[in-house]
Design a protein around this motif. Structure first.
Motif: not given
Length: 356
Positions: A63-76
């Motif tokens: 989502p655009s309201d999160q900093k880039p890679d915040t979500c994917s990094q959480w998953l990784i």
């Protein structure tokens, strides 16, 4: 860069159609990749059971309201593979993705997989059965239940687990997938080492030290609490509600299924990664004639070394074959030793009840 990454994802042999969309439901309704699965970012930590196996790469739309890679990094950081990350506010992505999108289907697209052994044999089992009533004992996060309910023909499923959190996750997963109406019952219950079934009494008074209850000290709510109630051990996963209820007196298998579930004959019984030895000899009596029992559990094969589950919670080589092979009107259809994705060995069997 975006178009190249999109092309690599779609050309990948594994996960080429697995896309986790973490935007809001409203944004997802306006436009989305088809196929894809929408799990809002705020809900992700509660819905991890819906994600693919950790050895399967998949795409993520942040989502655009999160900093880039915040979500994917959480998953990784938690072990998932996310090599294809796209942004909600990347117009290039939305323009390029149109050529890859498929027509949207009314059913949600599944990111997760059920037990591979169940997937391998379900088509054959479905052709052999009539009523399609399934019992899942030890349903865990509900993946096998939800997957089965999403299939044709329509299954009616009864699910049991000793943990309240597992029951809640199963309910939530089936609701998220829109198949909850065919989940006939999902109940918190356990079977004792003596082969008796217990449920939680909803109307019992609070459990205190005065009624022979002790709790392990120093256990945090998030790591789980071990509680002893009338000499019965229950792992409550920090569930405060479970501490205020008592287990009911143990009842026989016949009484439990008639009184609590209203059904004592099933066309398919699943016990996946679940072992209580007192239950094993009772399972055939719960099968309808012509019904199938699917068991897949960790085995002590004498080759692989692993820590969990501990050795007394593993099957022994040939244990299931010896038990069910000695029973009348029971046929062992499949009996294999295989490895799950992390390399641990399991003994997986399909057993048929051939007569009364």
């Amino acid at each position: 860069m975006t178009t190249q990454l999109l092309s690599r994802w779609k050309r990948s042999a594994i996960g080429s159609q697995l896309c986790l969309d973490l935007r809001s439901p409203q944004a997802y309704q306006i436009r989305h990749v088809a196929p894809s699965t929408n799990i809002p970012w705020q809900q992700l930590s509660l819905r991890c059971a819906e994600l693919p196996p950790k050895n399967v790469p998949f795409a993520v739309i942040e989502p655009s309201d999160q900093k880039p890679d915040t979500c994917s990094q959480w998953l990784i950081e938690r072990g998932w593979q996310c090599p294809y990350v796209f942004r909600e506010d990347d117009d290039t992505f939305w323009t390029a993705v149109e050529q890859y999108s498929q027509p949207t289907t009314p059913k949600p697209w599944l990111l997760f997989r059920p037990c591979p052994f169940l997937m391998q044999h379900i088509n054959w089992i479905e052709k052999q059965t009539q009523q399609h009533r399934c019992l899942d004992i030890g349903c865990g996060s509900g993946r096998d239940v939800a997957w089965l309910l999403s299939r044709q023909p329509l299954w009616n499923v009864y699910a049991l687990d000793s943990l309240k959190g597992a029951v809640e996750r199963t309910h939530q997963l089936t609701k998220n997938m829109g198949v909850h109406d065919r989940l006939v019952e999902c109940l918190q219950a356990k079977i004792t080492s003596e082969g008796k079934w217990k449920t939680f009494d909803e109307d019992s008074p609070a459990v205190t030290a005065k009624n022979n209850t002790t709790a392990t000290a120093g256990t945090s709510p998030t790591s789980g609490t071990t509680t002893t109630i009338n000499n019965t051990i229950a792992i409550t996963n920090g569930d405060i509600d479970d501490k205020s209820r008592r287990f009911s007196p143990g009842v026989s298998t016949d009484t439990f299924f008639q009184d609590k579930l209203g059904c004592s004959q099933f066309d398919l019984i699943l016990t996946i990664r679940f072992l209580v030895r007192s239950l094993l000899p009772q399972l055939p009596q719960l099968l309808a004639v012509g019904g199938y029992l699917v068991i897949s559990h960790f085995v002590e094969d004498g080759v692989h070394e692993y820590e969990q589950p501990r050795k007394d919670h593993r099957l022994q080589l040939g244990e299931l074959a010896a038990l069910y092979g000695s029973m009348a009107n029971i046929e062992i259809v499949v009996d294999v030793i295989e490895q799950i994705e992390d390399g641990r060995p399991v003994n997986s069997v399909v057993i048929k009840r051939t007569g009364p």
